[in-house]
Design a protein around this motif. Structure first.
Motif, PDB file in Angstrom:
ATOM      1  N   LEU A 202       0.822  -1.213   0.000  1.00  0.00           N
ATOM      2  CA  LEU A 202       0.000   0.000   0.000  1.00  0.00           C
ATOM      3  C   LEU A 202       0.852   1.257   0.000  1.00  0.00           C
ATOM      4  O   LEU A 202       0.605   2.203  -0.757  1.00  0.00           O
ATOM      5  CB  LEU A 202      -0.941   0.004   1.211  1.00  0.00           C
ATOM      6  N   PHE A 203       1.855   1.292   0.877  1.00  0.00           N
ATOM      7  CA  PHE A 203       2.679   2.496   0.981  1.00  0.00           C
ATOM      8  C   PHE A 203       3.423   2.751  -0.318  1.00  0.00           C
ATOM      9  O   PHE A 203       3.576   3.900  -0.741  1.00  0.00           O
ATOM     10  CB  PHE A 203       3.670   2.366   2.146  1.00  0.00           C
ATOM     11  N   ASN A 204       3.869   1.684  -0.968  1.00  0.00           N
ATOM     12  CA  ASN A 204       4.602   1.869  -2.224  1.00  0.00           C
ATOM     13  C   ASN A 204       3.703   2.458  -3.295  1.00  0.00           C
ATOM     14  O   ASN A 204       4.136   3.299  -4.082  1.00  0.00           O
ATOM     15  CB  ASN A 204       5.190   0.538  -2.686  1.00  0.00           C
ATOM     16  N   TRP A 205       2.443   2.041  -3.351  1.00  0.00           N
ATOM     17  CA  TRP A 205       1.501   2.640  -4.292  1.00  0.00           C
ATOM     18  C   TRP A 205       1.315   4.127  -4.003  1.00  0.00           C
ATOM     19  O   TRP A 205       1.305   4.962  -4.914  1.00  0.00           O
ATOM     20  CB  TRP A 205       0.151   1.916  -4.241  1.00  0.00           C
ATOM     21  N   VAL A 328      11.527  -0.571  -3.253  1.00  0.00           N
ATOM     22  CA  VAL A 328      10.148  -0.728  -2.815  1.00  0.00           C
ATOM     23  C   VAL A 328      10.064  -0.314  -1.347  1.00  0.00           C
ATOM     24  O   VAL A 328      10.783  -0.843  -0.496  1.00  0.00           O
ATOM     25  CB  VAL A 328       9.675  -2.188  -2.964  1.00  0.00           C
ATOM     26  N   PHE A 329       9.186   0.656  -1.059  1.00  0.00           N
ATOM     27  CA  PHE A 329       8.993   1.115   0.312  1.00  0.00           C
ATOM     28  C   PHE A 329       7.773   0.415   0.903  1.00  0.00           C
ATOM     29  O   PHE A 329       6.682   0.428   0.316  1.00  0.00           O
ATOM     30  CB  PHE A 329       8.813   2.636   0.356  1.00  0.00           C
ATOM     31  N   ILE A 330       7.979  -0.203   2.048  1.00  0.00           N
ATOM     32  CA  ILE A 330       6.960  -1.044   2.659  1.00  0.00           C
ATOM     33  C   ILE A 330       6.616  -0.507   4.040  1.00  0.00           C
ATOM     34  O   ILE A 330       7.509  -0.234   4.854  1.00  0.00           O
ATOM     35  CB  ILE A 330       7.463  -2.495   2.761  1.00  0.00           C
ATOM     36  N   GLU A 331       5.335  -0.350   4.302  1.00  0.00           N
ATOM     37  CA  GLU A 331       4.874   0.157   5.590  1.00  0.00           C
ATOM     38  C   GLU A 331       4.730  -0.995   6.574  1.00  0.00           C
ATOM     39  O   GLU A 331       4.105  -2.017   6.261  1.00  0.00           O
ATOM     40  CB  GLU A 331       3.541   0.876   5.413  1.00  0.00           C
ATOM     41  N   LEU A 332       5.297  -0.831   7.751  1.00  0.00           N
ATOM     42  CA  LEU A 332       5.176  -1.867   8.769  1.00  0.00           C
ATOM     43  C   LEU A 332       3.733  -1.970   9.226  1.00  0.00           C
ATOM     44  O   LEU A 332       3.009  -0.975   9.316  1.00  0.00           O
ATOM     45  CB  LEU A 332       6.067  -1.551   9.971  1.00  0.00           C
ATOM     46  N   TYR A 460      17.348  -7.553   0.741  1.00  0.00           N
ATOM     47  CA  TYR A 460      16.300  -7.548   1.756  1.00  0.00           C
ATOM     48  C   TYR A 460      16.445  -6.405   2.745  1.00  0.00           C
ATOM     49  O   TYR A 460      15.456  -5.866   3.229  1.00  0.00           O
ATOM     50  CB  TYR A 460      16.303  -8.894   2.492  1.00  0.00           C
ATOM     51  N   ASP A 461      17.683  -6.033   3.042  1.00  0.00           N
ATOM     52  CA  ASP A 461      17.905  -4.930   3.992  1.00  0.00           C
ATOM     53  C   ASP A 461      19.058  -4.074   3.496  1.00  0.00           C
ATOM     54  O   ASP A 461      20.014  -4.582   2.911  1.00  0.00           O
ATOM     55  CB  ASP A 461      18.188  -5.464   5.402  1.00  0.00           C
ATOM     56  N   PRO A 462      18.988  -2.747   3.698  1.00  0.00           N
ATOM     57  CA  PRO A 462      20.053  -1.856   3.190  1.00  0.00           C
ATOM     58  C   PRO A 462      21.322  -1.959   4.023  1.00  0.00           C
ATOM     59  O   PRO A 462      21.271  -2.103   5.247  1.00  0.00           O
ATOM     60  CB  PRO A 462      19.416  -0.468   3.312  1.00  0.00           C
ATOM     61  N   LYS A 488      16.171  -5.320  -6.754  1.00  0.00           N
ATOM     62  CA  LYS A 488      15.071  -4.736  -5.992  1.00  0.00           C
ATOM     63  C   LYS A 488      15.482  -4.606  -4.528  1.00  0.00           C
ATOM     64  O   LYS A 488      15.910  -5.588  -3.899  1.00  0.00           O
ATOM     65  CB  LYS A 488      13.834  -5.626  -6.126  1.00  0.00           C
ATOM     66  N   ARG A 489      15.353  -3.388  -4.002  1.00  0.00           N
ATOM     67  CA  ARG A 489      15.623  -3.138  -2.587  1.00  0.00           C
ATOM     68  C   ARG A 489      14.300  -3.016  -1.828  1.00  0.00           C
ATOM     69  O   ARG A 489      13.355  -2.401  -2.309  1.00  0.00           O
ATOM     70  CB  ARG A 489      16.398  -1.833  -2.398  1.00  0.00           C
ATOM     71  N   TYR A 490      14.271  -3.578  -0.630  1.00  0.00           N
ATOM     72  CA  TYR A 490      13.084  -3.461   0.224  1.00  0.00           C
ATOM     73  C   TYR A 490      13.422  -2.554   1.406  1.00  0.00           C
ATOM     74  O   TYR A 490      14.331  -2.850   2.189  1.00  0.00           O
ATOM     75  CB  TYR A 490      12.643  -4.824   0.737  1.00  0.00           C
ATOM     76  N   ILE A 491      12.688  -1.458   1.532  1.00  0.00           N
ATOM     77  CA  ILE A 491      12.945  -0.479   2.584  1.00  0.00           C
ATOM     78  C   ILE A 491      11.686  -0.304   3.423  1.00  0.00           C
ATOM     79  O   ILE A 491      10.606  -0.041   2.887  1.00  0.00           O
ATOM     80  CB  ILE A 491      13.361   0.884   1.988  1.00  0.00           C
ATOM     81  N   ALA A 492      11.810  -0.451   4.735  1.00  0.00           N
ATOM     82  CA  ALA A 492      10.694  -0.213   5.639  1.00  0.00           C
ATOM     83  C   ALA A 492      10.479   1.298   5.752  1.00  0.00           C
ATOM     84  O   ALA A 492      11.355   2.032   6.236  1.00  0.00           O
ATOM     85  CB  ALA A 492      10.967  -0.818   7.012  1.00  0.00           C
ATOM     86  N   ALA A 493       9.329   1.752   5.288  1.00  0.00           N
ATOM     87  CA  ALA A 493       9.043   3.190   5.232  1.00  0.00           C
ATOM     88  C   ALA A 493       8.912   3.781   6.635  1.00  0.00           C
ATOM     89  O   ALA A 493       8.399   3.150   7.553  1.00  0.00           O
ATOM     90  CB  ALA A 493       7.749   3.426   4.454  1.00  0.00           C
TER      91      ALA A 493
END
Length: 537
Positions: A202-205, A328-332, A460-462, A488-493
């Motif tokens: 959702l946050f990435n959208w 990709v920014f992902i909301e916890l 998976y993590d920066p 693809k990087r996954y970042i917790a927003a």
């Protein structure tokens, strides 16, 4: 089979035997003395009658003819003989395209059923069937981005579907930009619009809308959980991301999706069929409710072909760079955020634990077994496996690699500091087509590996420094690699991970080379933690 002067033929081969004899010139009469005639041609056309298409014309048999309606009806009765007005009897050929036509009048959206008939293609479907002839459209001025050629063609396809009153399934391979094509399309279409996506996305959208359509407020973004509780109101366009979430047509999620009220419906899925045709039926039940009728275990390709668009990286290879990097920014989730906010300790220890919690709460001793980032990764890995591709998954935390491995439903190999025979696991990944994934510790596998069989690299993590991440990506992006590598990087927003990314970007912009961990000073660490504590207040 010959018995004396008589020949006996099995019943299931009578039609073919009669056709063969007629073709070689034998005259054949039916029990009433009427001559049998072979089909010699078809003169057909499709007429638009309001919201319906009507198949009209005639089928030629010798010197006679029959209306197409009568021929289709005969096939539906499983008849092989059809009396003609001129006294002949038509022998209906097996395997004729007309054998697949169920009705001569159908809804316009089902026009693909007629596409296999010689010289019969509905004018509104021809561009879709040929994937050409679309009106050249461009995004509105409010769209802030640049489309590649195939993405522009995808925009034209979406525009044509909407203008013609159809829906569809956009099924480009992962990494080709389904999101940007959708946003370019929505830039031309006044709202309100609805986007349904997995919670982790959702946050990435939201972020992508802010990036490509700044200022747009007429796009609602909800999770599949919210969808199950029911969606009120009606929309101009409704889009399901990761639409395989409705693959089970009897599920509550699918039933809720079918009830969405929208003028235009689009399903996004890189894997529209994971196991069985009913899954694709469910996607089209949402996108075009009247297209396929009652649920069937088999789907006729002619029906769905005009309304599904899939491009692979191999097809658009000339337009792609050698390497594509995405973040990709992902909301916890709420519970994971509570665990994150409760972390205390000395500064350096606290930074470590905050970063671990972004990966998974289990890494910091929490009993919470859910991780928004892991959910997003597993979605992508399932797509990779179904595409028949391979991927590298990097993490600096070996415990996280273990958690990922537990959740994978496909074979994998692993390399970390305890791996004794590095060459053996590398060779296994490179040579065994049954192993799609390689879990790698960033420190152990960041250098010295040649993994040219990998199509995707997932970080998976920066890490603290850009060069370490680039070295990880370059394990796949090496000489000998054919095709584009997507990283693809996954970042917790809204966490220390996002602030770490911002700080690295600032240092690079200032011309500071980040060559190793020493590039981050104690002052940098203190600033990072100070910013994080301020955000929690």
């Amino acid at each position: 089979v010959r018995r004396g002067d008589e020949y006996y033929c099995p019943l299931d081969q009578v039609g073919e035997s009669l056709q063969l004899l007629l073709e070689v010139g034998w005259p054949i009469l039916d029990p009433k003395g009427r001559p049998l005639a072979l089909q010699t041609g078809m003169e057909l056309q499709v007429a638009e009658e309001g919201a319906q298409l009507h198949l009209k014309g005639r089928v030629l048999f010798g010197q006679g003819q029959a209306p197409v309606e009568e021929v289709v009806a005969a096939y539906q009765r499983h008849a092989r003989l059809l009396p003609l007005a001129d006294g002949q009897v038509a022998l209906l050929p097996k395997g004729s395209p007309l054998e697949q036509v169920r009705q001569v009048k159908i809804e316009r959206a089902r026009g693909g059923e007629f596409s296999t008939l010689p010289a019969v293609i509905d004018a509104s479907l021809e561009p879709l069937l040929r994937f050409s002839g679309f009106e050249q459209v461009t995004p509105s001025e409010g769209f802030k981005g640049v489309l590649r050629l195939y993405q522009s063609e995808g925009l034209g396809w979406l525009h044509y579907l909407a203008q013609s009153g159809y829906g569809g399934v956009l099924s480009d391979e992962m990494g080709l930009g389904k999101t940007v094509q959708v946003l370019a399309f929505l830039s031309r279409l006044p709202g309100p619009h609805l986007i349904v996506a997995p919670t982790s996305l959702l946050f990435n959208w939201k972020r992508e809308i802010e990036r490509f359509l700044p200022g747009r407020t007429d796009i609602d973004i909800v999770s599949y959980g919210t969808l199950r509780r029911g969606i009120e109101g009606s929309y101009k366009a409704a889009i399901l991301d990761e639409a395989q979430n409705i693959k089970n047509p009897s599920s509550q999620t699918a039933q809720a999706a079918y009830e969405i009220r929208a003028d235009f419906r689009l399903a996004l899925s890189g894997t529209p069929i994971e196991n069985r045709p009913a899954e694709l039926w469910s996607l089209f039940r949402f996108a075009m409710p009247t297209l396929l009728g009652e649920m069937r275990n088999t789907i006729e390709k002619a029906r769905v072909r005009p309304f599904i668009l899939r491009r692979t990286k191999a097809e658009v290879a000339k337009e792609l760079p050698e390497k594509i990097e995405q973040t990709v920014f992902i909301e916890l989730g709420e519970e994971q955020r509570q665990v994150y906010d409760s972390i205390t300790g000395a500064p350096l220890e606290r930074i470590l634990r905050l970063r671990q919690c972004c990966c998974h709460p289990l890494l910091v001793g929490s009993e919470l077994g859910q991780s928004a980032k892991l959910e997003a990764l597993l979605l992508d890995l399932e797509t990779v496996a179904l595409e028949g591709k391979k991927g590298l998954i990097f993490s600096q935390f070996t415990e996280m690699l273990t958690l990922i491995g537990r959740e994978l439903s496909h074979p994998y190999v692993r390399l970390d500091g305890l791996t004794r025979d590095r060459e053996a696991v590398v060779r296994q990944f490179q040579e065994d087509p049954q192993i799609p994934f390689f879990l790698i510790s960033l420190k152990a596998g960041g250098v010295g590996l040649n993994l040219t069989k990998a199509d995707y690299v997932f970080l998976y993590d920066p890490w603290w420094n850009v060069s370490a991440e680039n070295q990880a990506i370059d394990r796949a992006h090496r000489i000998g690699r054919e095709g584009t590598v997507i990283a693809k990087r996954y970042i917790a927003a809204g966490t220390i991970e996002e602030r770490l990314m911002d700080l690295k970007a600032k240092k690079l912009a200032m011309g500071e080379e980040i060559l190793g961990e020493g590039s981050f000073t104690l002052a940098d660490m203190e600033q990072l933690l100070f910013q994080e504590m301020r955000s929690m207040q």
